[in-house]
Design an enzyme around this catalytic site. Structure first.
Site, mmCIF file in Angstrom:
data_model
loop_
_atom_site.group_PDB
_atom_site.id
_atom_site.type_symbol
_atom_site.label_atom_id
_atom_site.label_comp_id
_atom_site.label_asym_id
_atom_site.label_seq_id
_atom_site.Cartn_x
_atom_site.Cartn_y
_atom_site.Cartn_z
ATOM 1 C CG ASP A 31 -0.479 0.153 2.507
ATOM 2 O OD1 ASP A 31 0.708 0.468 2.628
ATOM 3 O OD2 ASP A 31 -1.234 -0.021 3.483
ATOM 4 C CB ILE A 32 0.048 4.610 -1.285
ATOM 5 C CG1 ILE A 32 -0.230 4.009 -2.665
ATOM 6 C CG2 ILE A 32 0.734 5.970 -1.415
ATOM 7 C CD1 ILE A 32 -1.227 4.792 -3.487
ATOM 8 C CD GLU B 188 -4.498 3.643 2.011
ATOM 9 O OE1 GLU B 188 -4.077 3.888 3.149
ATOM 10 O OE2 GLU B 188 -5.711 3.701 1.694
#
Length: 295
Positions: A173-174, A216
């Protein structure tokens, strides 16, 4: 189409200039009325999009202006134009500064909603294909969605168990995505998600699955690659994203990801067991400083 007669029309292939005697519609791929079709009747020449109920397409989102954008028929072709909206209108991720021509397959982003422009001699067929795609793809990023990912993972786990083959799962994920939204706005956050998906999509082989798992977080399934290969690939992904330039409305946004990698074991019989191990590795990557691979 329902309520319309059968007509002889010219064929307009995707990404070709539209013909005025074809049928036209906009389909909402992302937003509050997912999958809704809006037919552009040739009897009208202007169709507005906005938050006000008087618009042809009403989008009830805070980041959509009262009169946000318009689609209009001019000189035998359809165009899209921004109506001095607060957050702008985008055609295939390019901000619209003046009237821009529409081609079948184009994506029009209005605030937090995305529409696909379709034209051809059989709109119903194209529309039903889009609806099918919405069941397996994420409307914002245009990659596989969670539902498709879970079905793919379950199928591959069964196959690899049967034939004693390796299977690796990458979850990432970001980093600090909430801060990206808070500092740059949710439209910039949407752009980052779409751009990241586009960057990674080009590395996906046909036997693999790349999907948006939620928010995300993304998932990448690698059949028969082996743990070492999966970890090397995960590091390449991390570096690829770190080095990519993310620029929204002229402003650079620094984007990095944390990645967890897991390998299938004999004890894993359900997708959630596999995902739990990969997520645990992802959690360690984030706790140990982010922008790294753990597996």
């Amino acid at each position: 189409m329902s309520g319309s007669e059968t007509r002889v029309t010219k064929i307009s292939k995707l990404n070709k200039p539209v013909e005025v005697d074809a049928e036209f519609c906009l389909v909402q791929l992302y937003g509050p009325e997912l999958g809704k079709k809006y037919r552009l009747d040739e009897g009208e020449r202007e169709f507005t999009i906005g938050r006000d109920e008087k618009n042809f397409i009403v989008v009830e989102l805070d980041n959509v202006s009262r009169r946000h954008a318009q689609v209009l028929l001019k000189s035998g072709k359809y165009f899209v134009n921004d109506l001095q909206s607060t957050n702008g209108t985008y055609l295939n991720d390019e901000e619209i500064r003046s009237e821009m021509p529409l081609r079948s397959g184009d994506l029009v982003k209005v605030g937090g909603a995305i529409f696909k422009f379709l034209s051809g001699d059989n709109i119903e067929s194209l529309y039903h294909e889009e609806i099918y795609q919405l069941t397996i793809n994420d409307g914002l990023t245009q990659i596989n969605n969670k539902r498709f990912f879970l079905e793919f993972l379950e199928r591959e786990m069964g196959r690899c168990h049967r034939y004693n083959r390796s299977l690796s799962l990458i979850m990432f994920d970001i980093d600090h995505f909430k801060a990206i939204n808070d500092q740059n706005g949710h439209l910039a956050g949407d752009y980052v998600l779409r751009e990241l998906a586009s960057v990674v999509r080009h590395r996906v082989r046909k036997e693999e699955c790349f999907a948006r798992y939620g928010g995300e977080e993304f998932a990448y399934v690698m059949p028969e690659s082996g743990g070492d290969n999966a970890r090397k690939f995960a590091e390449k992904l991390r570096k690829l994203i770190e080095d990519h330039r993310f620029a929204f409305e002229g402003k650079d946004i620094k984007v990095t990801v944390s990645i967890g990698v897991a390998d299938l074991t004999a004890e894993m019989t359900e997708p959630q067991q596999f995902i739990k191990v990969a997520d645990a590795a992802l959690y360690k990557a984030k706790k140990s400083g982010r922008n790294r691979v753990v597996g």
